[in-house]
Design an enzyme around this catalytic site. Structure first.
Site, PDB file in Angstrom:
ATOM      1  N   CYS A 159       6.966  11.108   9.786  1.00  0.00           N
ATOM      2  CA  CYS A 159       7.726  10.600   8.641  1.00  0.00           C
ATOM      3  C   CYS A 159       8.715  11.630   8.102  1.00  0.00           C
ATOM      4  O   CYS A 159       9.812  11.261   7.664  1.00  0.00           O
ATOM      5  CB  CYS A 159       6.784  10.132   7.542  1.00  0.00           C
ATOM      6  SG  CYS A 159       5.663  11.407   6.919  1.00  0.00           S
TER       7      CYS A 159
ATOM      8  N   GLU B 283      -2.687  14.109  -0.177  1.00  0.00           N
ATOM      9  CA  GLU B 283      -1.244  14.320  -0.046  1.00  0.00           C
ATOM     10  C   GLU B 283      -0.548  14.111  -1.389  1.00  0.00           C
ATOM     11  O   GLU B 283       0.530  13.537  -1.458  1.00  0.00           O
ATOM     12  CB  GLU B 283      -0.659  13.389   1.024  1.00  0.00           C
ATOM     13  CG  GLU B 283      -1.213  13.634   2.407  1.00  0.00           C
ATOM     14  CD  GLU B 283      -0.518  12.820   3.480  1.00  0.00           C
ATOM     15  OE1 GLU B 283       0.005  11.738   3.157  1.00  0.00           O
ATOM     16  OE2 GLU B 283      -0.498  13.272   4.636  1.00  0.00           O
TER      17      GLU B 283
ATOM     18  N   GLY C 238       0.803  -1.218   0.000  1.00  0.00           N
ATOM     19  CA  GLY C 238       0.000   0.000   0.000  1.00  0.00           C
ATOM     20  C   GLY C 238       0.831   1.260   0.000  1.00  0.00           C
ATOM     21  O   GLY C 238       0.356   2.330  -0.387  1.00  0.00           O
TER      22      GLY C 238
ATOM     23  N   HIS D   3      -0.961   9.677  -4.386  1.00  0.00           N
ATOM     24  CA  HIS D   3      -0.128  10.126  -3.280  1.00  0.00           C
ATOM     25  C   HIS D   3       1.289  10.392  -3.771  1.00  0.00           C
ATOM     26  O   HIS D   3       1.918   9.542  -4.398  1.00  0.00           O
ATOM     27  CB  HIS D   3      -0.144   9.030  -2.209  1.00  0.00           C
ATOM     28  CG  HIS D   3       0.477   9.406  -0.916  1.00  0.00           C
ATOM     29  ND1 HIS D   3       1.830   9.305  -0.678  1.00  0.00           N
ATOM     30  CD2 HIS D   3      -0.074   9.874   0.238  1.00  0.00           C
ATOM     31  CE1 HIS D   3       2.084   9.679   0.565  1.00  0.00           C
ATOM     32  NE2 HIS D   3       0.949  10.032   1.145  1.00  0.00           N
TER      33      HIS D   3
END
Length: 542
Positions: free
Chosen positions: A319, A235, A124, A183
C-alpha cells in the site's frame, strides 16, 4: 484465463488503481505515450473484469463469487474507491472516458445496493467516501454525495466486536468523535471524507468533531516529523503522548493521509495552521517513505534506529509504495488555492502554474530553493490588470520575515489566519519576494512525552534533521549530546546529498553532522536518531 484464481492479498486491486492514478498524474507533468498506452491496456482488462451489474473486485469474482458484500473487513469499497479516484484522474488529464465509465458503473452498483432501505454497510477501511464526493463534483449527481454521507452516518450505530469497531472508527457516530482512536490510515481517510461532505453538503454537525479530533491528533499524538500512529499492533494510536522513537510505526500512508485531511481542513477554514501540518508531514513524514533514487520504500518511519531498519524494493502489502506513486506526481494540487477574489499560496516549491480567476488567466512562476532556503520569488502575470488579494503562508516555524513587491519593501504588512495578505491591482510582471528567516532551532518535546525527556531535536525551516552514524563514526553515537551553547553552521551536502543543506556543530572538538530526516538510510547502513540528549552547559573548571 477464466479459471485462474486471485493471487496475493484480497485488497491488492487497490495497489493497481493507486499506481494507475499516479501514472495519470504523471501525464499531466509530461506526456508519455508508453505510459498512456499501458493505461489503455490495463483499463481494457479492468473493463472486461467488471460484472454486468457493475461490481468489480477480482478477489471475490475469481475466488468467492457467492460471497460479495458479506464481510465489511474485506476492503471491497476501499478498492472501489481507489478505482474511482484513478478513473477521475485519468479522465481529467487525458479526456478519455473509458476508465470513467467503469467508475460510473461501479458507483451506480453501490447506489443500487446500499443506502436507506437497502443493505446496511460500514466500510472496514475508509476511502470510498472521498471517491464518491469527487465523483459528485465531476458529474453533478447528488446521489453519489448522498451515498458518501449515508456511509458516514452508518458508523457507530451497529456494534459487533467492540475492539474491532474502535480500530475501524465504528465505535461512535462520527458527529460524536472527540479523540483519535484505532488505525491511523483509516482515521485520516475518515476525517478527509467528513471534511469533503461538510464542504459539499453543509453538514454543520461535522465541524466541531473535526476540530476536536484535529487538536487531539496534532497536539497530543503527532511526531515532530508529522508522522502519526505510534503502535505496530494496530498500525495506529494508543494513548496521548505515547510517542516512542525506535518503535514508532508512522506508516507512510498515514503521513499521506495527514496531508489529505489537513489540506481539506485548510480549504474549509482558510486557516494556515492546517497547511503548516501539510508542510510538516509532506517534507518529513511522506518524503522519508521513498529513497532519493525513488526505488526503495519505507513502510514504517521510526525516529531512531540501531542500524537494522532499511527501505525495501517492495512489500507483501504494497500500500505504501503505490500510495507514494500516486501522491508525489499529484503534489502540485496543494500549492495554490483560489477564491473569487484571492489567490492563496500554501506550499513553496519551484513551479509554473496557470489559473483562471473571475474569467482572467493568471500565470504564476515561483522560483525558490525551498525548503533549504527561505527566499521565495513569485511572478504574477495576469492577461489584464486584475485587483485581488495574494496571500502567502507564513509558516508557524518562522519568527521573522521580510517582503518586497517589485523590489519595494512592504512596510505596512497585513497578517490574517497565518497568511501575509497583499492587496493590489496586479499587472503582468509584478514580482513578490518573500524572505523567511531560517535559523537552526533546537526543539523541545512536550514534557508529557516521556521518551524525549532531556532531549532536543534539530529543525531548520520545515525540515526535521537527524544524525546518522555514517557521518559521525568517530564519535560515541550513544552518548553524543547538545547543549545550550551549541552553535550551528550550514554546509553543502555532496554525493547523494548534493543540493541539500546539512547542519554541523562542534562537540568537544568533534564535528557532528545532521542531515534532513527524509534523506536518512540512503548511504551506508548505520544508527540514526532524531532526538538527541541535551545538557546544560557547565563552564565551571573541572
Amino acid at each position: 484465463m477464466k479459471n485462474d484464481l486471485h493471487e496475493g492479498i484480497y485488497f491488492d486491486n487497490s495497489d493497481i488503481y493507486k499506481t494507475m492514478e499516479g501514472m495519470a498524474y504523471s501525464l499531466s507533468i509530461k506526456k508519455n505515450k508508453e505510459i498512456e498506452d499501458l493505461l489503455d491496456y490495463w483499463i481494457d482488462l479492468i473493463a472486461r473484469s467488471q460484472q454486468p451489474d457493475g461490481y468489480l473486485n477480482t478477489y471475490y469474482t475469481l475466488n468467492h463469487p457467492d460471497k460479495r458484500w458479506t464481510d465489511i473487513g474485506m476492503h471491497e469499497m476501499y478498492c472501489g474507491g481507489h478505482m474511482i479516484e484513478a478513473a477521475l484522474a485519468h479522465y481529467r488529464i487525458t479526456g478519455k472516458t473509458t476508465f470513467f465509465n467503469i467508475a460510473i458503473k461501479f458507483a451506480d452498483h453501490l447506489d443500487n445496493t446500499f443506502g436507506p432501505g437497502k443493505k446496511h454497510w460500514v466500510p472496514g477501511h475508509e476511502e470510498i467516501e472521498l471517491a464518491l464526493v469527487k465523483l459528485y463534483h465531476v458529474t453533478g449527481k447528488e446521489k453519489y454525495l448522498n451515498l458518501a454521507h449515508w456511509l458516514l452516518e452508518e458508523r457507530g450505530r451497529v456494534f459487533t466486536d467492540l475492539k474491532y469497531n474502535v480500530n475501524i472508527q465504528n465505535d461512535v457516530p462520527v458527529s460524536q468523535i472527540t479523540d483519535i482512536k484505532g488505525h491511523a490510515v483509516r482515521a485520516m481517510y475518515l476525517f478527509a471524507g467528513m471534511a469533503d461532505v461538510l464542504a459539499a453538503k453543509k453538514v454543520p454537525e461535522y465541524e466541531e468533531p473535526l476540530k476536536r479530533v484535529w487538536e487531539d491528533v496534532v497536539h497530543r499524538n503527532m511526531y515532530i516529523t508529522g508522522g502519526i500512529g505510534s503502535s505496530k499492533s494496530n498500525e495506529g494510536f494508543t494513548e496521548d503522548y505515547d510517542l516512542p522513537n525506535k518503535t514508532a510505526y508512522c506508516e507512510t500512508c498515514a503521513s499521506i493521509g495527514m496531508v489529505l485531511w489537513n489540506n481539506r481542513m485548510n480549504l474549509l477554514s482558510g486557516d494556515a495552521k492546517y497547511s503548516d501540518v501539510v508542510e510538516r508531514s509532506l517534507y518529513n513524514g511522506v518524503l522519508s517513505g521513498v529513497s532519493l533514487a525513488g526505488d526503495l520504500f519505507f513502510y514504517v518511519n521510526p525516529l531512531e534506529s540501531d542500524g537494522g531498519h532499511h527501505r525495501q524494493r517492495w512489500f507483501g502489502c504494497a500500500c505504501c509504495p503505490s500510495n507514494i506513486a500516486r501522491f508525489i506526481p499529484s503534489v502540485g494540487n496543494y500549492f495554490y488555492t483560489l477564491n473569487e477574489n484571492e489567490i492563496i499560496l500554501n506550499i513553496y516549491a519551484g513551479n509554473e502554474s496557470g489559473i483562471t480567476i473571475r474569467g482572467t488567466e493568471v500565470s504564476l512562476k515561483q522560483q525558490t530553493n525551498y525548503p533549504f532556503d527561505g527566499k521565495i520569488k513569485v511572478e504574477l502575470m495576469p492577461d489584464v490588470p486584475l485587483k485581488l488579494s495574494f496571500k502567502m503562508r507564513i509558516p508557524e516555524w518562522c519568527n521573522s520575515f521580510s517582503v518586497t513587491v517589485n523590489n519595494k519593501k512592504m512596510k505596512n504588512r497585513t497578517l490574517k489566519d497565518g497568511y501575509l495578505v497583499i492587496e493590489r491591482r496586479w499587472r503582468e510582471g509584478d514580482i513578490v519576494t518573500l524572505n523567511l528567516d531560517m535559523p537552526v532551532r533546537l526543539v523541545e518535546a512536550d514534557p508529557r512525552v516521556k521518551e524525549n525527556t532531556g532531549k532536543r531535536a534539530v529543525q531548520r525551516g520545515p525540515l526535521v534533521y537527524c544524525i546518522e552514524e555514517t557521518d559521525n563514526s568517530s564519535t560515541d553515537f550513544k552518548n553524543l549530546y547538545l547543549n545550550d551553547k551549541s552553535s550551528f553552521q550550514i554546509v553543502e551536502g555532496n554525493d547523494k546529498l548534493y543540493g541539500m543543506k546539512l547542519i554541523t556543530t562542534n562537540l568537544n572538538g568533534e564535528i557532528l553532522t545532521f542531515i534532513p530526516y527524509f534523506a536518512w538510510d540512503n548511504r551506508e547502513p548505520g544508527k540514526m536518531k532524531v532526538w538527541i540528549d541535551y545538557k546544560k552547559y557547565d563552564n565551571r573548571k573541572q
